[in-house]
Scaffold this motif. Structure first.
Motif, PDB file in Angstrom:
ATOM      1  N   ARG A 221       0.832  -1.204   0.000  1.00  0.00           N
ATOM      2  CA  ARG A 221       0.000   0.000   0.000  1.00  0.00           C
ATOM      3  C   ARG A 221       0.864   1.250   0.000  1.00  0.00           C
ATOM      4  O   ARG A 221       2.035   1.211   0.368  1.00  0.00           O
TER       5      ARG A 221
ATOM      6  N   LYS B 136       2.422   7.201   2.516  1.00  0.00           N
ATOM      7  CA  LYS B 136       1.916   8.501   2.973  1.00  0.00           C
ATOM      8  C   LYS B 136       2.371   8.765   4.410  1.00  0.00           C
ATOM      9  O   LYS B 136       3.490   8.448   4.766  1.00  0.00           O
TER      10      LYS B 136
ATOM     11  N   ARG C  18      -3.268   8.521   6.338  1.00  0.00           N
ATOM     12  CA  ARG C  18      -3.930   7.219   6.193  1.00  0.00           C
ATOM     13  C   ARG C  18      -5.208   7.149   7.026  1.00  0.00           C
ATOM     14  O   ARG C  18      -6.155   6.481   6.653  1.00  0.00           O
ATOM     15  N   ARG C  19      -5.224   7.863   8.162  1.00  0.00           N
ATOM     16  CA  ARG C  19      -6.385   7.814   9.045  1.00  0.00           C
ATOM     17  C   ARG C  19      -7.410   8.906   8.763  1.00  0.00           C
ATOM     18  O   ARG C  19      -8.476   8.922   9.366  1.00  0.00           O
TER      19      ARG C  19
ATOM     20  N   LEU D 235     -10.341  11.220   7.002  1.00  0.00           N
ATOM     21  CA  LEU D 235     -11.605  10.854   6.373  1.00  0.00           C
ATOM     22  C   LEU D 235     -11.470  10.881   4.863  1.00  0.00           C
ATOM     23  O   LEU D 235     -10.750  11.707   4.299  1.00  0.00           O
ATOM     24  N   THR D 236     -12.195   9.994   4.200  1.00  0.00           N
ATOM     25  CA  THR D 236     -12.216   9.990   2.741  1.00  0.00           C
ATOM     26  C   THR D 236     -13.092  11.149   2.267  1.00  0.00           C
ATOM     27  O   THR D 236     -13.899  11.661   3.055  1.00  0.00           O
ATOM     28  N   PRO D 237     -12.980  11.566   1.014  1.00  0.00           N
ATOM     29  CA  PRO D 237     -13.840  12.653   0.517  1.00  0.00           C
ATOM     30  C   PRO D 237     -15.334  12.351   0.706  1.00  0.00           C
ATOM     31  O   PRO D 237     -16.114  13.247   1.026  1.00  0.00           O
ATOM     32  N   PHE D 238     -15.727  11.105   0.539  1.00  0.00           N
ATOM     33  CA  PHE D 238     -17.127  10.725   0.724  1.00  0.00           C
ATOM     34  C   PHE D 238     -17.552  10.925   2.184  1.00  0.00           C
ATOM     35  O   PHE D 238     -18.618  11.463   2.471  1.00  0.00           O
ATOM     36  N   GLU D 239     -16.686  10.487   3.090  1.00  0.00           N
ATOM     37  CA  GLU D 239     -16.991  10.642   4.515  1.00  0.00           C
ATOM     38  C   GLU D 239     -17.045  12.114   4.922  1.00  0.00           C
ATOM     39  O   GLU D 239     -17.858  12.508   5.754  1.00  0.00           O
ATOM     40  N   LYS D 240     -16.185  12.929   4.330  1.00  0.00           N
ATOM     41  CA  LYS D 240     -16.176  14.366   4.629  1.00  0.00           C
ATOM     42  C   LYS D 240     -17.462  15.044   4.162  1.00  0.00           C
ATOM     43  O   LYS D 240     -17.960  15.971   4.802  1.00  0.00           O
ATOM     44  N   SER D 241     -18.004  14.586   3.049  1.00  0.00           N
ATOM     45  CA  SER D 241     -19.181  15.244   2.481  1.00  0.00           C
ATOM     46  C   SER D 241     -20.481  14.830   3.171  1.00  0.00           C
ATOM     47  O   SER D 241     -21.512  15.465   2.950  1.00  0.00           O
ATOM     48  N   LYS D 242     -20.477  13.802   3.978  1.00  0.00           N
ATOM     49  CA  LYS D 242     -21.692  13.342   4.666  1.00  0.00           C
ATOM     50  C   LYS D 242     -22.176  14.415   5.643  1.00  0.00           C
ATOM     51  O   LYS D 242     -21.378  15.088   6.286  1.00  0.00           O
TER      52      LYS D 242
END
Length: 123
Positions: free
Chosen positions: A84, A87, A92-93, A95-102
């Motif tokens: 993997r 970084k 690595r820990r 939030l993903t962009p999807f999680e941020k937009s929730k």
């Protein structure tokens, strides 16, 4: 043994690399025997060259093996930890962009009830 270049080693297949590695290890063993027997300073320098040659061969073997594994795991759902992207720990820990937009239901209702105001700019 002539100095081996990594570029030349990359063109060889694994069997040839293993054969070269065995030859380099044999040469190193013979140089160490000569050292015990009391060889000249030039022979002692060759021990370092032989060790570097072995390291080069092993590096090329490991790199090609990792490249093959990366190709194998490219389309898979999970990849091994060592393949993997490194970084940083925080990245690595994160939030993903999807999680941020929730948004929570309360936040959604608030934005719907009080939308951002639009102002007409006078020219």
């Amino acid at each position: 043994m002539a100095p081996v270049k990594a570029v030349e080693l990359r063109n060889k297949n694994k069997a040839e690399l293993v054969k070269l590695l065995d030859e380099a290890k044999q040469e190193l063993a013979s140089l160490r025997v000569q050292k015990v027997a009391g060889a000249s300073a030039a022979k002692l320098q060759d021990i370092g060259h032989a060790r570097r040659a072995i390291a080069r061969i092993l590096t090329v073997i490991n790199q090609t093996q990792r490249d093959q594994l990366r190709l194998f795991y490219q389309k898979k759902k999970f990849t091994p930890l060592d393949l993997r992207v490194k970084k940083t720990r925080a990245m690595r820990r994160a939030l993903t962009p999807f999680e941020k937009s929730k948004k929570t239901i309360k936040q959604q209702k608030k934005e719907q009830a009080f939308p951002q105001r639009k102002y007409a700019v006078k020219a």
